[in-house]
Design an enzyme around this catalytic site. Structure first.
Site, PDB file in Angstrom:
ATOM      1  N   ARG A  15       5.414  56.888 -37.335  1.00 47.00           N
ATOM      2  CA  ARG A  15       6.119  58.166 -37.238  1.00 47.00           C
ATOM      3  C   ARG A  15       7.559  58.064 -36.758  1.00 47.00           C
ATOM      4  NH1 ARG A  15       1.406  60.326 -34.274  1.00 47.00           N
ATOM      5  NH2 ARG A  15      -0.169  60.627 -35.854  1.00 47.00           N
ATOM      6  N   PRO A  58       4.768  44.139 -33.957  1.00 46.00           N
ATOM      7  CA  PRO A  58       5.310  42.919 -34.535  1.00 46.00           C
ATOM      8  C   PRO A  58       5.609  43.073 -36.026  1.00 46.00           C
ATOM      9  CG  PRO A  58       3.433  42.429 -33.152  1.00 46.00           C
ATOM     10  CD  PRO A  58       3.494  43.911 -33.272  1.00 46.00           C
ATOM     11  N   GLU A  59       6.699  42.489 -36.451  1.00 46.69           N
ATOM     12  CA  GLU A  59       7.096  42.539 -37.856  1.00 46.69           C
ATOM     13  C   GLU A  59       6.749  41.203 -38.511  1.00 46.69           C
ATOM     14  OE1 GLU A  59       9.834  45.107 -38.896  1.00 46.69           O
ATOM     15  OE2 GLU A  59       9.662  46.179 -37.016  1.00 46.69           O
ATOM     16  N   LYS A  92       1.814  40.716 -42.421  1.00 46.17           N
ATOM     17  CA  LYS A  92       1.627  40.713 -40.973  1.00 46.17           C
ATOM     18  C   LYS A  92       0.247  40.184 -40.573  1.00 46.17           C
ATOM     19  CE  LYS A  92       3.664  44.992 -40.442  1.00 46.17           C
ATOM     20  NZ  LYS A  92       4.080  46.055 -39.530  1.00 46.17           N
TER      21      LYS A  92
END
Ligand SMILES: [Zn+2]
Length: 300
Positions: A276, A2-3, A51
């Site tokens: 990553r 989630p952003e 967040k």
């Protein structure tokens, strides 16, 4: 993952459902808070910080200091209100197993209306004094969705300073670092690098106008804060046309038709696998600082 816009949206819905209600049941299924008893406390508000989700409470009687129930959605966390998942494009809204339940709250409003809120798979659940929030979250960078952003230019200035503090650091890593800017996750960092035509591995110094990047990041988060489906392309590209590069490995770039590539970037201080993987267009993002291309080809 989630952003910031997803967290902000879940907070808004929780705030609408819970603010002003008195807790009649509170079950925190994490070892460190298993004995916390918040029955009788009133939910004053639910607010995002980057967040992080902050559910603030006032005591049943004068005396104890206000408390905050803190949680983080991390990879898979999701809240349900009255059994309905607060779904978004970056959380799977499928049924959750009861053993992933971490927070269960039942509350009653003054008019007798009852609300039930449940959080599954959330992490970092803890109860702290509201006055100590800063101690927990003070090291976060400026929150791109901070309501004070427009009135307080120091937030934008600090964001630019943080972003340019380490000129050699890859842009794709600096953008994800919540101590630099709070609110950007894996989707936005890929999309932002594409929109600025910079390779994610390019040093932050390759961004010649960091203010434009910060403004763009904020604009995208604000734009998507109240939407269930995230769009960075302006929404003009029709079905499946919501994002430029994120998750589109092997597909054609919407701008130049080169195949989108999936890459990896890592550094020890950014934990988690989500740090990553990223996506980029090797043609559009071949600007300053981009690593030498391997087999770059434009498909026309
Ligand atoms: Zn392209």
């Amino acid at each position: 993952m989630p952003e910031g816009d997803t967290v902000a949206r879940q907070c808004r819905i929780l705030d609408e459902a819970l603010a002003g209600a008195v807790l009649t049941a509170c079950d925190l299924r994490v070892p460190r808070e298993a004995t916390a008893d918040l029955v009788g406390w009133t939910v004053s508000e639910v607010r995002p910080r980057g967040k992080h989700l902050l559910l603030r409470l006032t005591p049943p009687a004068p005396g104890p200091p206000p408390l905050t129930l803190h949680s983080h959605l991390m990879m898979d966390g999701i809240w349900h209100v009255d059994g309905k998942a607060l779904r978004s494009s970056d959380t799977s809204a499928g049924p959750r197993s009861p053993d992933t339940l971490r927070i269960l709250l039942e509350a009653t409003h003054a008019d007798g209306r009852q609300v039930r809120a449940a959080a599954y798979d959330v992490k970092q659940v803890r109860v702290l004094r509201t006055a100590d929030e800063e101690q927990l979250l003070g090291s976060l960078g400026p929150d791109l969705l901070d309501p004070a952003w427009e009135e307080d230019p120091s937030l934008r200035e600090r964001a630019i300073t943080n972003l340019t503090a380490e000129p050699a650091r890859p842009l794709g890593l600096a953008l994800l670092d919540q101590h630099v800017l709070a609110g950007i996750g894996n989707i936005y960092r890929s999309e932002l690098c594409f929109l600025r035509r910079l390779h994610p591995a390019a040093p932050t110094s390759a961004e010649k106008d960091p203010g434009v990047l910060v403004d763009l990041a904020r604009r995208l988060l604000v734009l998507n804060r109240d939407r269930a489906v995230r769009v960075t392309t302006g929404g003009m590209l029709g079905r499946d046309g919501d994002l430029w590069v994120y998750g589109r490995g092997g597909k054609q770039c919407r701008r130049c038709r080169t195949r989108i590539e999936r890459g990896e970037l890592a550094e020890p201080r950014l934990e988690g696998t989500e740090a990553r993987v990223l996506w980029f267009c090797p043609w559009c993002q071949a600007g300053p600082g981009a690593p030498p291309a391997t087999g770059r080809r434009r498909h026309r």
